[in-house]
Motif scaffolding. Structure first.
Motif, PDB file in Angstrom:
ATOM      1  N   ALA A 188     -63.886  27.902  14.552  1.00 32.15           N
ATOM      2  CA  ALA A 188     -63.066  26.649  14.438  1.00 32.15           C
ATOM      3  C   ALA A 188     -62.938  25.884  15.610  1.00 32.15           C
ATOM      4  O   ALA A 188     -62.897  24.906  15.319  1.00 32.15           O
ATOM      5  CB  ALA A 188     -61.833  27.182  13.909  1.00 32.15           C
ATOM      6  N   GLU A 189     -62.795  26.374  16.771  1.00 31.49           N
ATOM      7  CA  GLU A 189     -62.236  25.781  18.006  1.00 31.49           C
ATOM      8  C   GLU A 189     -63.525  24.798  18.553  1.00 31.49           C
ATOM      9  O   GLU A 189     -63.600  23.740  18.904  1.00 31.49           O
ATOM     10  CB  GLU A 189     -61.928  26.709  18.862  1.00 31.49           C
ATOM     11  CG  GLU A 189     -60.604  27.203  18.841  1.00 31.49           C
ATOM     12  CD  GLU A 189     -59.410  26.350  19.222  1.00 31.49           C
ATOM     13  OE1 GLU A 189     -59.713  25.238  19.565  1.00 31.49           O
ATOM     14  OE2 GLU A 189     -58.200  26.797  19.157  1.00 31.49           O
ATOM     15  N   VAL A 190     -64.804  25.504  18.280  1.00 33.57           N
ATOM     16  CA  VAL A 190     -66.189  24.975  18.435  1.00 33.57           C
ATOM     17  C   VAL A 190     -66.284  23.708  17.574  1.00 33.57           C
ATOM     18  O   VAL A 190     -66.580  22.627  17.973  1.00 33.57           O
ATOM     19  CB  VAL A 190     -67.197  25.764  18.349  1.00 33.57           C
ATOM     20  CG1 VAL A 190     -68.660  25.204  18.380  1.00 33.57           C
ATOM     21  CG2 VAL A 190     -67.376  26.756  19.380  1.00 33.57           C
ATOM     22  N   ALA A 191     -66.074  24.154  16.148  1.00 28.73           N
ATOM     23  CA  ALA A 191     -66.055  22.825  15.239  1.00 28.73           C
ATOM     24  C   ALA A 191     -64.945  21.715  15.565  1.00 28.73           C
ATOM     25  O   ALA A 191     -65.420  20.234  15.646  1.00 28.73           O
ATOM     26  CB  ALA A 191     -65.809  23.324  13.872  1.00 28.73           C
ATOM     27  N   LYS A 192     -63.917  21.909  15.988  1.00 22.83           N
ATOM     28  CA  LYS A 192     -63.090  20.951  16.500  1.00 22.83           C
ATOM     29  C   LYS A 192     -63.557  19.920  17.342  1.00 22.83           C
ATOM     30  O   LYS A 192     -63.302  18.702  17.649  1.00 22.83           O
ATOM     31  CB  LYS A 192     -61.567  21.541  16.794  1.00 22.83           C
ATOM     32  CG  LYS A 192     -60.517  20.624  17.360  1.00 22.83           C
ATOM     33  CD  LYS A 192     -59.561  21.330  18.018  1.00 22.83           C
ATOM     34  CE  LYS A 192     -58.451  20.339  18.470  1.00 22.83           C
ATOM     35  NZ  LYS A 192     -57.194  20.816  19.202  1.00 22.83           N
ATOM     36  N   LEU A 193     -64.275  20.719  18.602  1.00 24.12           N
ATOM     37  CA  LEU A 193     -64.772  20.068  19.837  1.00 24.12           C
ATOM     38  C   LEU A 193     -65.825  19.108  19.105  1.00 24.12           C
ATOM     39  O   LEU A 193     -66.003  18.049  19.722  1.00 24.12           O
ATOM     40  CB  LEU A 193     -65.300  21.048  20.937  1.00 24.12           C
ATOM     41  CG  LEU A 193     -64.190  21.900  21.628  1.00 24.12           C
ATOM     42  CD1 LEU A 193     -64.864  22.877  22.545  1.00 24.12           C
ATOM     43  CD2 LEU A 193     -63.355  20.823  22.443  1.00 24.12           C
ATOM     44  N   MET A 194     -66.843  19.570  18.220  1.00 29.48           N
ATOM     45  CA  MET A 194     -67.830  18.715  17.883  1.00 29.48           C
ATOM     46  C   MET A 194     -67.173  17.594  16.885  1.00 29.48           C
ATOM     47  O   MET A 194     -67.944  16.564  17.028  1.00 29.48           O
ATOM     48  CB  MET A 194     -68.603  19.491  16.900  1.00 29.48           C
ATOM     49  CG  MET A 194     -69.532  20.686  17.807  1.00 29.48           C
ATOM     50  SD  MET A 194     -70.735  21.682  16.421  1.00 29.48           S
ATOM     51  CE  MET A 194     -71.734  22.219  17.885  1.00 29.48           C
ATOM     52  N   VAL A 195     -66.340  17.691  15.906  1.00 26.53           N
ATOM     53  CA  VAL A 195     -65.667  16.552  15.426  1.00 26.53           C
ATOM     54  C   VAL A 195     -64.993  15.596  16.562  1.00 26.53           C
ATOM     55  O   VAL A 195     -65.469  14.396  16.341  1.00 26.53           O
ATOM     56  CB  VAL A 195     -64.481  17.101  14.477  1.00 26.53           C
ATOM     57  CG1 VAL A 195     -63.752  15.992  14.066  1.00 26.53           C
ATOM     58  CG2 VAL A 195     -65.029  17.872  13.383  1.00 26.53           C
ATOM     59  N   ASP A 196     -64.560  16.111  17.472  1.00 26.68           N
ATOM     60  CA  ASP A 196     -64.167  15.154  18.651  1.00 26.68           C
ATOM     61  C   ASP A 196     -65.265  14.459  19.095  1.00 26.68           C
ATOM     62  O   ASP A 196     -65.064  13.471  19.630  1.00 26.68           O
ATOM     63  CB  ASP A 196     -63.414  16.173  19.769  1.00 26.68           C
ATOM     64  CG  ASP A 196     -62.465  15.246  20.542  1.00 26.68           C
ATOM     65  OD1 ASP A 196     -61.664  14.499  20.217  1.00 26.68           O
ATOM     66  OD2 ASP A 196     -62.585  15.256  21.728  1.00 26.68           O
ATOM     67  N   ALA A 197     -66.298  14.910  19.194  1.00 23.92           N
ATOM     68  CA  ALA A 197     -67.540  14.389  19.531  1.00 23.92           C
ATOM     69  C   ALA A 197     -67.982  13.233  18.694  1.00 23.92           C
ATOM     70  O   ALA A 197     -69.167  12.673  18.896  1.00 23.92           O
ATOM     71  CB  ALA A 197     -68.610  15.361  20.090  1.00 23.92           C
ATOM     72  N   GLY A 198     -67.586  13.076  17.412  1.00 24.75           N
ATOM     73  CA  GLY A 198     -67.836  12.356  16.376  1.00 24.75           C
ATOM     74  C   GLY A 198     -68.938  12.972  15.520  1.00 24.75           C
ATOM     75  O   GLY A 198     -69.565  12.171  14.835  1.00 24.75           O
ATOM     76  N   LEU A 199     -69.193  14.015  15.478  1.00 27.26           N
ATOM     77  CA  LEU A 199     -70.289  14.743  14.622  1.00 27.26           C
ATOM     78  C   LEU A 199     -69.991  15.153  13.298  1.00 27.26           C
ATOM     79  O   LEU A 199     -68.642  15.410  13.144  1.00 27.26           O
ATOM     80  CB  LEU A 199     -70.718  15.900  15.335  1.00 27.26           C
ATOM     81  CG  LEU A 199     -71.872  15.753  16.670  1.00 27.26           C
ATOM     82  CD1 LEU A 199     -72.291  17.128  17.209  1.00 27.26           C
ATOM     83  CD2 LEU A 199     -72.677  15.068  16.368  1.00 27.26           C
ATOM     84  N   ILE A 200     -70.523  15.092  12.240  1.00 21.65           N
ATOM     85  CA  ILE A 200     -70.152  15.918  10.828  1.00 21.65           C
ATOM     86  C   ILE A 200     -70.791  17.356  11.132  1.00 21.65           C
ATOM     87  O   ILE A 200     -71.798  17.385  11.364  1.00 21.65           O
ATOM     88  CB  ILE A 200     -70.888  15.039   9.955  1.00 21.65           C
ATOM     89  CG1 ILE A 200     -70.484  13.621   9.942  1.00 21.65           C
ATOM     90  CG2 ILE A 200     -70.787  15.914   8.693  1.00 21.65           C
ATOM     91  CD1 ILE A 200     -71.162  12.794   9.063  1.00 21.65           C
TER      92      ILE A 200
END
Length: 634
Positions: A522-534
């Motif tokens: 979940a923490e990794v996914a949050k960082l990726m969303v912050d990077a603008g990724l789906i």
């Protein structure tokens, strides 16, 4: 009810006035099973004339029917109100009773002796000023005696009576009394319980309860009730720095804004300089408002409304404190935790913590140790089970104002609440803030989430696919990513198996490791969303609490839960990896759906019925939902 005081008959107004100004002592009785706790309280109620005539008649009738004293009055029945308690002759729940004497008012909590109800004992002890720890003279110091004594010490109860009961059954032997006292004194010294009063007694017969008994001429100390009447329980709360947790922002009209709460410690006057925490803003007290008018001074124990000279932002849960001696503010702590739930404490699982009037999210690290209350050994532990006591680190979602529990119970004591059921699952005491909480700060960045998403012409979000092993999550997630990629979207797929080859290769499949597995992803996914990724996340993620934790990490609308709904028998029939076969044969422990539970989503954004849709059709439905209902706008 028999007269407690001649004033009741002679001058009721004078009696009520005197009664109103009596001091109040809250105490609990505790100890092992059948040590006589309920009998003792029943005797106190009886001897203090706090029983109505109809209650006494019912007590006499019940004593003949279900009593344990051969037809004589069974005083325990005054307290053991539950049917199960009367049938078993034990206390299960915490029973609170009020009584009074000419000198003092009392509220007594009768707490259960069984180990499985230790959590109930903690509840009763949380508000107590004093504790009466009972010991059966025939049995001596037992496991629950040690457990309850440790909890009494842990909870900071300073006034303790060691009531060595049933002395009539050992012939009022001074040698028996001295041997028990010495054994208890040796144990008490190890837990810092050095100041206690030991009283030999017979609760059933009334010896050394309200008056000194001739049955023990060798005992020169006080009877129990006179001792409790004389206990000085006034802590030096007024001499401590001001602490007032804000319970309510009082705004009855446009011209008045005050902050209401109970003063936990210290004093406050108009003109005093205060600090609001955790914000750290300062102001000056202008008024102290009550229902009966303004006060020139307010002290610990009073509920008041304070107005300030400046319009500063203060909300429920904030703390108004002395500007000269404010409490600390932190979001990570070491704490002692008493676990009170049937479901074990799992490190990393998100809970709610309530401290004072503030409730925030919290998670617990793996316990540093748990305490064996018999030997006081500190043992290694991966989790805490019901009634176990451990030392853990806490991490909160937001900073709070606090004092160590040893200095201030109101700002140092807390409860933990299950986020899904709202059950109280634990109670604890803060020791100190972890240094790293003061050393780590958010670094301001010029390129933010919106800028990164704009560059990709899409809104970053998490599409979280959950379902049983064999439900088709990975297949569907892979097809969804292919479709999105073909549409020019920037994506990344986090698959449960693939992640365990790297990031989570150190984790197994226990409940604790499953929780940590999801927390990291979940923490990794949050960082990726912050990077603008789906981000497509394909994990069994069997527990609702962890999926809720993942959702709460994201901004509103950034988390899309997809329930890949496949019946167990269908998933097991597929068994592409042969895992169900191994689990059924006992070769694979903690397998979801077999010997570990799967908690299906209650309100997913998308539900995929794989018995009605092919993987390609399921992928099309998810992509259509993403592209249509939630357009990729910034």
């Amino acid at each position: 009810m028999a007269h407690q005081s001649a004033l009741i008959a002679e001058d009721i107004d004078a009696y009520l006035e005197a009664h109103q100004h009596k001091s109040l002592l809250r105490f609990l009785t505790c100890g092992s099973v059948d040590d006589g706790k309920s009998t003792l309280i029943g005797r106190l109620l009886y001897d203090s004339k706090m029983i109505f005539e109809d209650q006494l008649a019912a007590l006499e009738a019940d004593s003949r029917k279900v009593g344990t004293q051969g037809g004589e009055i069974d005083f325990a029945l005054l307290v053991d109100g539950l049917a199960a308690e009367r049938e078993q002759g034990i206390t299960i729940d915490v029973a609170y009773r009020f009584f009074s004497t000419d000198r003092r008012k009392f509220i007594v909590a009768d707490t259960p002796g069984h180990e499985q109800y230790t959590r109930n004992m903690v509840t009763g002890a949380s508000t107590a000023d004093a504790a009466v720890i009972l010991i059966d003279a025939r049995k001596g110091v037992l496991t629950q005696t040690r457990r309850h004594s440790y909890l009494v010490s842990l909870l900071g109860i300073r006034h303790v009576v060691l009531a060595i009961n049933k002395m009539d059954l050992v012939g009022w032997s001074k040698d028996v009394f001295d041997a028990i006292l010495q054994e208890y004194r040796d144990f008490a010294a190890q837990i810092g319980l050095n100041d206690f009063t030991a009283i030999p007694m017979s609760a059933l017969k009334g010896d050394n309860i309200t008056t000194r008994s001739d049955a023990a001429p060798w005992y020169a100390g006080p009877a129990l009730l006179p001792h409790l009447e004389a206990v000085e329980v006034e802590d030096d709360l007024q001499g401590k720095p001001l602490r007032m947790p804000v319970q309510w922002v009082n705004r009855p009209n446009l011209d008045f804004r005050g902050f209401s709460g109970l003063i936990a410690s210290g004093t406050v006057r108009p003109g005093d300089r205060i600090k609001a925490l955790p914000s750290g803003r300062e102001s000056t007290v202008t008024r102290i408002v009550t229902m009966t008018g303004d006060l020139p001074i307010a002290v610990a124990g009073q509920s008041v409304t304070i107005t300030l000279a400046d319009e500063i932002d203060i909300s429920r849960g904030d703390v108004i404190a002395s500007a000269k001696a404010p409490p600390e503010v932190a979001d990570q702590f070491e704490a002692t935790l008493v676990w009170m739930d049937e479901e074990a404490m799992l490190p990393g699982r998100p809970y709610l913590i309530k401290i004072g009037a503030r409730t925030v999210g919290a998670s617990i690290t793996e316990p540093k140790c748990k305490v064996n209350v018999n030997t006081l050994e500190r043992l290694a532990a991966k989790r805490l089970e019901l009634n176990e006591i451990g030392v853990c680190n806490l991490s909160l979602d937001a900073p709070i104002a606090f004092d160590p529990y040893a200095e201030n119970k109101d700002l140092g004591g807390f409860i933990l609440i299950d986020r899904m059921s709202n059950r109280t699952v634990g109670a604890g005491m803060l020791h100190f803030a972890l240094r790293r909480s003061q050393n780590i700060h958010w670094q301001a960045l010029d390129v933010d989430k919106t800028s990164r998403a704009a560059l990709k012409a899409q809104r970053g979000r998490v599409v979280w696919l959950t379902g049983l092993s064999g439900s088709g999550k990975s297949t569907i997630a892979n097809l969804v990513e292919k479709r999105l990629h073909a549409n020019g979207r920037h994506t990344y797929l986090l698959d449960g198996d693939n992640v365990r080859h790297g990031l989570n290769k150190d984790l197994g499949f226990t409940d604790e490791d499953r929780v940590e597995n999801i927390r990291r992803v979940a923490e990794v996914a949050k960082l990726m969303v912050d990077a603008g990724l789906i981000v497509l996340v394909s994990f069994i993620s069997p527990f609702r609490a962890e999926r809720r934790m993942a959702r709460d990490l994201m901004a509103e609308g950034d988390f899309v839960e997809v329930f890949v709904d496949t019946p167990l028998e269908v998933a097991e029939a597929r068994d592409v990896k042969g895992l169900y076969k191994k689990a059924r044969a006992g070769q694979l422990k903690n397998f979801t759906g077999i010997d570990s539970p799967y908690e299906a989503p209650e309100f997913p954004e998308i539900r995929i019925d794989t018995t009605a849709l092919s993987p390609a059709e399921a992928a099309e439905r998810i992509v259509a939902w993403l592209e249509g209902e939630l357009e990729y706008t910034i």
